[in-house]
Design a protein around this motif. Structure first.
Motif, short mmCIF file in Angstrom:
data_model
loop_
_atom_site.label_atom_id
_atom_site.label_comp_id
_atom_site.label_asym_id
_atom_site.label_seq_id
_atom_site.Cartn_x
_atom_site.Cartn_y
_atom_site.Cartn_z
N ALA A 83 20.36 2.66 1.18
CA ALA A 83 19.49 3.64 0.54
C ALA A 83 20.17 5.00 0.41
O ALA A 83 19.88 5.76 -0.52
CB ALA A 83 18.18 3.78 1.32
N THR A 84 21.07 5.32 1.34
CA THR A 84 21.78 6.61 1.27
C THR A 84 22.72 6.66 0.07
O THR A 84 23.19 7.74 -0.30
CB THR A 84 22.58 6.86 2.55
N GLU A 85 23.00 5.51 -0.54
CA GLU A 85 23.88 5.45 -1.70
C GLU A 85 23.16 5.04 -2.97
O GLU A 85 23.53 5.45 -4.07
CB GLU A 85 25.03 4.47 -1.45
N ASP A 86 22.11 4.22 -2.83
CA ASP A 86 21.52 3.56 -4.00
C ASP A 86 20.22 4.17 -4.51
O ASP A 86 19.79 3.82 -5.62
CB ASP A 86 21.26 2.08 -3.68
N GLU A 87 19.57 5.01 -3.71
CA GLU A 87 18.33 5.61 -4.20
C GLU A 87 18.60 6.46 -5.45
O GLU A 87 19.68 7.05 -5.59
CB GLU A 87 17.67 6.47 -3.11
N PRO A 88 17.65 6.55 -6.37
CA PRO A 88 17.91 7.17 -7.68
C PRO A 88 18.13 8.67 -7.67
O PRO A 88 18.72 9.22 -8.61
CB PRO A 88 16.67 6.80 -8.49
N THR A 89 17.64 9.38 -6.64
CA THR A 89 17.82 10.84 -6.60
C THR A 89 18.52 11.25 -5.31
O THR A 89 18.46 10.54 -4.30
CB THR A 89 16.47 11.57 -6.69
N ARG A 96 18.14 9.87 -1.42
CA ARG A 96 19.31 9.42 -0.67
C ARG A 96 19.46 10.21 0.63
O ARG A 96 19.74 9.65 1.69
CB ARG A 96 20.57 9.54 -1.53
N LYS A 97 19.24 11.50 0.53
CA LYS A 97 19.36 12.36 1.70
C LYS A 97 18.30 12.05 2.75
O LYS A 97 18.54 12.16 3.95
CB LYS A 97 19.24 13.83 1.26
N SER A 98 17.12 11.62 2.30
CA SER A 98 16.02 11.37 3.23
C SER A 98 16.29 10.19 4.15
O SER A 98 15.60 10.03 5.17
CB SER A 98 14.71 11.14 2.45
N PHE A 99 17.26 9.35 3.81
CA PHE A 99 17.60 8.22 4.67
C PHE A 99 18.86 8.47 5.51
O PHE A 99 19.30 7.56 6.22
CB PHE A 99 17.78 6.96 3.82
N ARG A 100 19.40 9.66 5.44
CA ARG A 100 20.56 10.00 6.28
C ARG A 100 20.05 10.54 7.61
O ARG A 100 20.16 11.72 7.94
CB ARG A 100 21.44 11.01 5.56
N PHE A 101 19.49 9.63 8.38
CA PHE A 101 18.87 10.00 9.65
C PHE A 101 19.93 10.41 10.68
O PHE A 101 21.00 9.81 10.76
CB PHE A 101 18.06 8.83 10.22
N LYS A 102 19.55 11.40 11.47
CA LYS A 102 20.36 11.77 12.64
C LYS A 102 19.70 11.28 13.92
O LYS A 102 20.38 11.11 14.94
CB LYS A 102 20.54 13.29 12.70
#
Length: 323
Positions: free
Chosen positions: A218-224, A228-234
């Protein structure tokens, strides 16, 4: 980089145990366990529309004959074949997911329906587990992760945050919790994992592998870029349950880790890897058994850094292989 269709069907190589009692629980009751039982799981890193896991189990029901007056127990046995499949959440799963989550926040009245709607709307990350070709489509498990910052304006997320701040009785953690839920919310994934009792432990590695693979894709394939950023969890935030011994032999409260029974076996792994955690008492207590008479069901909140995920995935595979 384009991906294959999600969750392509794949049979697990080993037989899986499944209790017919759990089948009925999936339709009519909440997911709860009395011991260190149950589990879940997903694909071997393979994208797919569904993953199948077949298995056979013998389940014994012990009942007392009400007419005979005898104390002898009659045992009946049933053998069934179950093919577990993993699916993207969809609107038709609303009632099944709601049943699984009905005690997610103990006895608090909150916007559970809104929470279920959020889960079902997020189809690229998250799975529900059913039996393949089951006309009743009973749900047996749910695993997903929701970005707290992305959904911060939703009433259900606001209520979850308020609930956590209220039940956190450890003053040393309240500051960290506030920062996590507010300043760092956009980096926090609320991991929601619920299931019925007696699901095969062999499903665990596959289910979690699929979740973390989907998050990565999702960090690569989401359309916006925002998505994509919202799935880059820390961080991952988990709300779960454990049984904790209430009193030791001297009658004083015990805090020994050996006095904890994990309802879901993977929670022990998360606990080993978490940055910090706290427990809190629950109002809803299930009927006790003799072996649990000195234990109390407690809520457990854990915060796990996302960079610990590879270690967790390795540990959960070893946990099942060694069992």
């Amino acid at each position: 980089m384009p991906r294959k269709p999600r969750r392509s069907g794949q049979l697990l190589p080993r037989p899986l145990a499944f209790s017919p009692f759990a089948r009925s629980v999936a339709r009519f009751a909440n997911a709860c366990s009395s011991k260190r039982i149950v589990s879940n799981s997903k694909s071997d890193g393979m994208p797919s529309s569904k993953l199948l896991a077949s298995g056979t189990s013998r389940h014994c029901l012990k009942e007392k004959d009400p007419e005979s007056g005898s104390s002898e127990e009659e045992i009946s046995e049933e053998v069934i074949q179950a093919d577990f499949a993993f699916f993207d959440p969809k609107p038709d799963d609303f009632h099944g997911v709601k049943i699984l989550l009905q005690s997610y926040l103990d006895d608090k009245e909150w916007d559970l329906s809104g929470f279920v709607d959020l889960i079902l709307a997020q189809t690229t990350v998250g799975s529900v587990v059913k039996i393949e070709d089951d006309e009743d489509e009973g749900l047996f498990a749910l695993l997903t992760a929701l970005n707290l910052g992305r959904y911060e304006e939703n009433k259900c997320i606001t209520e979850i945050k308020g609930y956590l701040l209220k039940v956190c009785e450890q003053k040393s953690f309240i500051g960290q919790l506030k920062r996590l839920l507010n300043e760092h919310a956009e980096h926090v994934g609320l991991m929601v994992s619920q299931r019925v009792m007696n699901l095969p432990p062999q499903l665990l590695p596959h289910l979690y592998d699929a979740l973390f693979d989907e998050i990565s894709w999702a960090t690569e394939d989401e359309p916006t870029e925002d998505l994509r950023k919202s799935f880059r969890f820390k961080y991952f935030l988990l709300i779960t349950r454990i049984y904790k011994i209430h009193q030791n032999k001297k009658g004083s409260t015990s805090s020994n880790d050996e006095d904890i029974i994990y309802v879901k076996p993977e929670d022990e792994l998360f606990y080993e890897l978490c940055s910090w955690s706290f427990t809190f008492p629950l109002h809803n207590q299930p009927p006790t058994t003799q072996e649990l008479k000195n234990y109390r069901l407690m809520g457990l909140v854990m915060v796990v850094e996302a960079d610990k995920v590879p270690v967790f995935r390795q540990k959960v595979r070893s946990l099942i292989d060694d069992s």
